[in-house]
Design a protein around this motif. Structure first.
Motif, mmCIF file in Angstrom:
data_model
loop_
_atom_site.group_PDB
_atom_site.id
_atom_site.type_symbol
_atom_site.label_atom_id
_atom_site.label_comp_id
_atom_site.label_asym_id
_atom_site.label_seq_id
_atom_site.Cartn_x
_atom_site.Cartn_y
_atom_site.Cartn_z
ATOM 1 N N THR A 96 -3.762 -32.008 38.423
ATOM 2 C CA THR A 96 -4.196 -30.619 38.570
ATOM 3 C C THR A 96 -5.678 -30.481 38.249
ATOM 4 N N VAL A 151 0.013 -27.854 33.296
ATOM 5 C CA VAL A 151 -1.174 -28.530 33.820
ATOM 6 C C VAL A 151 -1.040 -30.047 33.656
ATOM 7 N N VAL A 201 -0.135 -24.570 39.628
ATOM 8 C CA VAL A 201 0.694 -25.489 38.848
ATOM 9 C C VAL A 201 2.156 -25.106 39.058
#
Length: 617
Positions: free
Chosen positions: A35, A31, A109
């Protein structure tokens, strides 16, 4: 597996799989701040627990390269999860999005170097895993760009406001045809032989040994109005084959299988004998079939059974349910709605199969001797030979619309496979026909109805006007009275007399009720938690009290059996549930309890089945 190459020339061999709970730590490490701006500050465990589909990309060392989560309603709270369809249809009327053909990407991701390749691999895998899926939406704040990765597969279609605060969000879409398109189906040609033979030989060379090296070319050349050979084509190359014909040994099937739910695979005829004229005595039992005087029966009884449980699956009476659906379904409607495994059927000769369909998936008492007599015209054809490259087997159902168009007067497609044949993708869309106890065939028989091609199935909350349709649907079930009582109670008060919340959902196709489900709020969840190992399957703390429900009744016309998962998924979405529980009580015989049991409920041994969001796709 796929090979990805980074901009620096590094190579990784990757594959996709369903996400597991132990992946969460590695996913969190991927992450980035960007994101969080795109998808918000999310609780990954909670989101994964509620997801319909979560896909992880790993390399050959099982290191996580990318991850994405998909749900059946929008993120960022731009619409309520049970009412997003009108909003998205207003964006672009050319996009016919429905709950059946649409998912929403809630999270993505990836390792930066391989992000684009991993995203395309995930999208292709999702379209492959969900054959009914045609659109994937992505919603992000309007002030943000998608970045260099997501923009490679998503195109913007418009903006929509948020329900909670004054901000607009951009809606982007990804289409199936750009990643894993429907197969092109056409009539087979002799020149397809060279493309198809390696696929056949990959699975089995028995046919070649028995019929010779050019059996496939001879089969293609032998086509006539009753025998057809079709292929699926990708980039000009044949990658799958199906041989169909109208030669079906109906007398043999009639003796070995219970064809009552399908009206014997024949059109209704006024002289059909569907019931014995009277109950045979013990002395007359053996002669009952021949002695029973002909009796015209206006309405066929529903026959048996796919599940042996307390509440059941079904459909309406043959002569009412199917003809009603079929009367509303034209060839044009089917075309509008329709946008490996070696399997050999050796049913030969004579009669065909049937018009109306309906079935109670409830076990009924089977007559040992009486067999109905069907005098109508047979309306079925069978699949004799089927094979497809394993890379495209998820699109096996694409064959069915084309082969039905070859036989305009036939409503049923049959296929038989040996008992121990592993279930392949095509047959998962078929309904298994129940054999009689004295069946000697070493094959299982499966059937698919023309109306099963319809994609216009909708699931909604029941209303008072549905009562007549539900009565027809469940009229032959032993539990029909209880189902109708629950429907009446729901329409009147929305809850039981004791205050337990009650919800009733119906499945509708072509303005006809083809399914019903009754659920109640689960009031004994702590008791269930203490007596069953449900935390082996869910993180209990992430499911609110009101998100637990109990499935009391479930009935579905077997024509649409392949939409069972969709029906259950819609129950979860529309009912704001995340878990459904279904207790299965043991059947008894002569005072003895039979079956496996997982726990005790109400002092009675019973199994408990759990349905949650990630089981719905």
């Amino acid at each position: 597996m796929s090979i990805l190459t980074s901009p620096r020339g590094k190579v990784e061999v990757v594959h996709c799989r369903r996400t597991e709970s132990q992946d969460i730590f590695c996913i969190k490490n991927l992450v980035r701040k960007f994101t969080q701006k795109l998808f918000g500050r999310l609780n990954i465990i909670y989101l994964l627990e509620k997801a319909n589909l979560a896909v992880t990309v790993c390399n050959d060392k099982e290191e996580i390269m990318a991850h994405s989560i998909f749900l059946d309603y929008p993120n960022w709270n731009v619409a309520k999860q049970d009412n997003w369809i009108p909003l998205f249809r207003e964006l672009d009327k050319e996009i016919p999005c429905t709950p059946l053909n649409t998912l929403f990407m809630h999270f993505f991701v990836a390792v930066d170097e391989y992000a684009t390749g991993c995203l395309k691999e995930i999208i292709r895998t999702v379209f492959k895993a969900v054959p009914e899926l045609y659109f994937i939406f992505l919603i992000v704040p309007t002030y943000l760009s998608l970045g260099s990765t997501l923009i490679t597969v998503f195109d913007q279609v418009g903006n929509i406001p948020c329900l909670n605060y004054n901000e607009d969000f951009a809606v982007h879409i990804c289409h199936r045809h750009n990643h894993y398109p429907q197969l092109h189906i056409r009539k087979a040609r002799v020149e397809d032989h060279d493309d198809l033979m390696p696929i056949f030989m990959h699975y089995d060379n028995t046919l070649k040994e028995i019929y010779g090296e050019y059996f496939l070319a001879e089969l293609i050349e032998a086509q006539d109005k009753d025998h057809h050979a079709v292929v699926c084509e990708v980039e000009g190359k044949a990658v799958g084959f199906m041989s169909v014909c109208t030669s079906v040994n109906l007398p043999l099937l009639h003796e070995c299988f219970d064809l009552g739910p399908f009206h014997g695979f024949c059109t209704p005829h006024p002289d059909d004998i569907l019931k014995p004229s009277r109950e045979p005595s013990l002395e007359e039992g053996e002669d009952a079939e021949s002695q029973g005087s002909p009796k015209v029966v206006e309405e066929q009884e529903m026959a048996p059974e796919i599940t042996q449980e307390k509440e059941t699956e079904t459909s309406a009476s043959c002569e009412e349910a199917l003809p009603t659906v079929l009367g509303l379904v034209s060839e044009e409607r089917l075309k509008q709605d329709m946008e490996k495994n070696l399997s050999i059927l050796s049913l030969v000769d004579e009669e065909d199969v049937a018009s109306s369909l309906s079935s109670s998936l409830l076990l009924s008492v089977e007559s040992s001797h009486f067999r109905p007599l069907y005098l109508g015209d047979p309306i079925a054809f069978c699949i004799q030979l089927f094979c497809i490259d394993e890379r495209y087997e998820a699109r096996s159902l694409d064959f069915m619309s084309f082969v039905f168009s070859l036989f305009p007067g036939k409503n049923f497609c049959l296929i038989s496979v040996p008992h121990l044949t592993p279930e392949f993708v095509l047959i998962q869309n078929f309904v298994k026909v129940v054999p009689f106890n004295n069946c000697t065939l070493d094959h299982d028989l499966y059937v698919f109805h023309r109306a099963g091609l319809l994609r216009s199935i909708t699931i909604r909350l029941a209303k008072f006007l549905d009562t007549a349709g539900v009565e027809k649907l469940v009229s032959t079930l032993l539990l029909s009275t209880k189902i109708l009582d629950d429907l009446a109670q729901y329409n009147e008060a929305g809850r039981d007399p004791d205050g337990t919340a009650l919800q009733v959902f119906v499945a509708e196709v072509a303005d006809q009720i083809v399914g019903i489900a009754v659920i109640r709020k689960e009031m004994d969840i702590e008791y269930i938690r203490s007596h069953y190992n449900i935390e082996d399957f869910i993180y209990f703390s992430h499911h609110q009290q009101e998100e637990h429900g109990r499935l009391n009744h479930f009935a579905l016309n077997p024509i649409f059996r392949h939409y069972t998962k969709f029906f259950l998924k819609e129950i979860l979405r529309l009912g704001y549930k995340s878990c459904l529980y279904y207790p299965v009580y043991p059947q008894t015989r002569e005072g003895k309890v039979r079956g496996w049991h997982m726990g005790v409920h109400g002092g009675i041994l019973c199994e408990l089945h759990l349905i949650c969001s990630d089981d719905s796709l």
